[in-house]
Write a protein that holds these residues in place. Structure first.
Motif, PDB file in Angstrom:
ATOM      1  N   PRO A  64      22.549  -8.626 -20.170  1.00 33.71           N
ATOM      2  CA  PRO A  64      22.700  -7.168 -20.008  1.00 33.71           C
ATOM      3  C   PRO A  64      21.497  -6.486 -19.363  1.00 33.71           C
ATOM      4  N   LEU A  65      20.317  -7.098 -19.419  1.00 36.93           N
ATOM      5  CA  LEU A  65      19.167  -6.506 -18.731  1.00 36.93           C
ATOM      6  C   LEU A  65      19.438  -6.354 -17.234  1.00 36.93           C
ATOM      7  N   LEU A  66      20.059  -7.367 -16.665  1.00 33.77           N
ATOM      8  CA  LEU A  66      20.414  -7.306 -15.243  1.00 33.77           C
ATOM      9  C   LEU A  66      21.432  -6.193 -14.996  1.00 33.77           C
ATOM     10  N   GLY A  67      22.446  -6.121 -15.842  1.00 33.51           N
ATOM     11  CA  GLY A  67      23.470  -5.092 -15.669  1.00 33.51           C
ATOM     12  C   GLY A  67      22.925  -3.689 -15.831  1.00 33.51           C
ATOM     13  N   PHE A  68      22.086  -3.481 -16.842  1.00 28.33           N
ATOM     14  CA  PHE A  68      21.537  -2.143 -17.061  1.00 28.33           C
ATOM     15  C   PHE A  68      20.567  -1.762 -15.947  1.00 28.33           C
ATOM     16  N   THR A  69      19.831  -2.733 -15.407  1.00 29.72           N
ATOM     17  CA  THR A  69      18.939  -2.450 -14.279  1.00 29.72           C
ATOM     18  C   THR A  69      19.748  -2.067 -13.046  1.00 29.72           C
ATOM     19  N   MET A  70      20.820  -2.810 -12.784  1.00 31.48           N
ATOM     20  CA  MET A  70      21.673  -2.499 -11.636  1.00 31.48           C
ATOM     21  C   MET A  70      22.323  -1.126 -11.801  1.00 31.48           C
ATOM     22  N   ALA A  71      22.778  -0.815 -13.008  1.00 31.16           N
ATOM     23  CA  ALA A  71      23.411   0.485 -13.252  1.00 31.16           C
ATOM     24  C   ALA A  71      22.396   1.623 -13.103  1.00 31.16           C
ATOM     25  N   GLY A  72      21.177   1.404 -13.575  1.00 33.24           N
ATOM     26  CA  GLY A  72      20.134   2.422 -13.424  1.00 33.24           C
ATOM     27  C   GLY A  72      19.776   2.669 -11.978  1.00 33.24           C
ATOM     28  N   CYS A  73      19.743   1.612 -11.189  1.00 31.21           N
ATOM     29  CA  CYS A  73      19.446   1.771  -9.763  1.00 31.21           C
ATOM     30  C   CYS A  73      20.607   2.440  -9.037  1.00 31.21           C
ATOM     31  N   ALA A  74      21.834   2.154  -9.458  1.00 30.00           N
ATOM     32  CA  ALA A  74      22.987   2.855  -8.876  1.00 30.00           C
ATOM     33  C   ALA A  74      22.915   4.343  -9.211  1.00 30.00           C
ATOM     34  N   LEU A  75      22.461   4.658 -10.414  1.00 30.84           N
ATOM     35  CA  LEU A  75      22.286   6.061 -10.782  1.00 30.84           C
ATOM     36  C   LEU A  75      21.221   6.728  -9.911  1.00 30.84           C
ATOM     37  N   CYS A  76      20.147   6.021  -9.620  1.00 28.26           N
ATOM     38  CA  CYS A  76      19.122   6.555  -8.709  1.00 28.26           C
ATOM     39  C   CYS A  76      19.711   6.831  -7.330  1.00 28.26           C
ATOM     40  N   ALA A  77      20.555   5.921  -6.849  1.00 25.41           N
ATOM     41  CA  ALA A  77      21.190   6.125  -5.546  1.00 25.41           C
ATOM     42  C   ALA A  77      22.064   7.371  -5.565  1.00 25.41           C
ATOM     43  N   ILE A  78      22.774   7.590  -6.664  1.00 23.94           N
ATOM     44  CA  ILE A  78      23.618   8.783  -6.778  1.00 23.94           C
ATOM     45  C   ILE A  78      22.756  10.041  -6.790  1.00 23.94           C
ATOM     46  N   ILE A  79      21.672  10.006  -7.540  1.00 21.48           N
ATOM     47  CA  ILE A  79      20.776  11.167  -7.609  1.00 21.48           C
ATOM     48  C   ILE A  79      20.168  11.460  -6.242  1.00 21.48           C
ATOM     49  N   TYR A  80      19.708  10.420  -5.553  1.00 23.18           N
ATOM     50  CA  TYR A  80      19.135  10.629  -4.227  1.00 23.18           C
ATOM     51  C   TYR A  80      20.174  11.208  -3.265  1.00 23.18           C
ATOM     52  N   GLY A  81      21.375  10.645  -3.291  1.00 16.70           N
ATOM     53  CA  GLY A  81      22.411  11.087  -2.365  1.00 16.70           C
ATOM     54  C   GLY A  81      22.883  12.501  -2.604  1.00 16.70           C
ATOM     55  N   LEU A  82      22.861  12.940  -3.857  1.00 14.07           N
ATOM     56  CA  LEU A  82      23.347  14.278  -4.181  1.00 14.07           C
ATOM     57  C   LEU A  82      22.253  15.345  -4.160  1.00 14.07           C
ATOM     58  N   MET A  83      21.018  14.942  -3.932  1.00 13.45           N
ATOM     59  CA  MET A  83      19.918  15.897  -3.910  1.00 13.45           C
ATOM     60  C   MET A  83      20.052  16.827  -2.690  1.00 13.45           C
ATOM     61  N   PRO A  84      19.918  18.132  -2.894  1.00 14.89           N
ATOM     62  CA  PRO A  84      20.004  19.069  -1.755  1.00 14.89           C
ATOM     63  C   PRO A  84      18.885  18.801  -0.742  1.00 14.89           C
ATOM     64  N   PRO A  85      19.150  19.060   0.536  1.00 12.64           N
ATOM     65  CA  PRO A  85      18.148  18.780   1.569  1.00 12.64           C
ATOM     66  C   PRO A  85      16.816  19.493   1.331  1.00 12.64           C
ATOM     67  N   GLU A  86      16.868  20.716   0.847  1.00 15.66           N
ATOM     68  CA  GLU A  86      15.630  21.461   0.610  1.00 15.66           C
ATOM     69  C   GLU A  86      14.773  20.770  -0.456  1.00 15.66           C
ATOM     70  N   LYS A  87      15.425  20.337  -1.515  1.00 15.55           N
ATOM     71  CA  LYS A  87      14.704  19.663  -2.596  1.00 15.55           C
ATOM     72  C   LYS A  87      14.193  18.298  -2.139  1.00 15.55           C
ATOM     73  N   TRP A  88      15.027  17.571  -1.370  1.00 16.72           N
ATOM     74  CA  TRP A  88      14.619  16.264  -0.860  1.00 16.72           C
ATOM     75  C   TRP A  88      13.378  16.387   0.028  1.00 16.72           C
ATOM     76  N   ASN A  89      13.434  17.295   0.975  1.00 17.50           N
ATOM     77  CA  ASN A  89      12.313  17.447   1.907  1.00 17.50           C
ATOM     78  C   ASN A  89      11.072  17.992   1.206  1.00 17.50           C
ATOM     79  N   ALA A  90      11.249  18.853   0.207  1.00 16.54           N
ATOM     80  CA  ALA A  90      10.092  19.357  -0.537  1.00 16.54           C
ATOM     81  C   ALA A  90       9.431  18.249  -1.343  1.00 16.54           C
TER      82      ALA A  90
END
Length: 150
Positions: A64-90
């Motif tokens: 499960p360590l592998l699964g939880f790490t993969m799920a956490g990184c997928a969550l990071c990808a979602i957060i990065y992708g949904l971040m507004p451009p102003e916040k991303w660039n800032a």
């Protein structure tokens, strides 16, 4: 300039190795260097499962360590992708204008978010189910041992 789409795909595809952290924060990022540890332990758990079978208790703790790490990184990808451009660039492109192109969302960003959501949720649920199944099977075996002693 740090591109939001590249960061989202790196978090999804190479996140368990810390590639998105190195892209965004550089080679000195400590979390980026620590992410491969649970990934390697999870892969070692899979190897133990193949070698010793499903009754190996250490493997059902490590996988499960592998699964939880993969799920956490997928969550990071979602957060990065949904971040507004102003916040991303800032945050990642301080010298750029708030609406600079690297912070904008395009179709490749949407595909990264969608794929991360689908795969990340599946991996997370599979990891939880695997952990709980083996935990309860272990409890039943131990309960049978106790009842046979009486």
């Amino acid at each position: 300039m740090k591109n939001k789409t590249i960061a989202a795909w790196l978090a999804f595809l190479g996140g368990p190795l810390g590639l998105h952290r190195f892209y965004l924060y550089g080679a000195g990022d400590m979390l980026g260097w620590l992410l491969p540890v649970p990934t390697a332990l999870g892969l070692y758990g899979i190897e133990r499962l193949q070698q010793w079978g499903q009754d190996d208790q250490l493997s059902w703790l490590l996988i499960p360590l592998l699964g939880f790490t993969m799920a956490g990184c997928a969550l990071c990808a979602i957060i990065y992708g949904l971040m507004p451009p102003e916040k991303w660039n800032a945050r990642f492109n301080r010298s750029a204008a708030p609406d600079a192109p690297p912070g904008r969302t395009n179709w490749f960003t949407v595909f990264a978010v969608t794929t991360s959501l689908l795969v990340g949720a599946g991996v997370l649920l599979a990891s939880i189910a695997y952990s709980l199944q083996h935990y309860f099977e272990y409890q039943v075996r131990e309960g049978r041992k106790i009842s046979q002693e009486n």
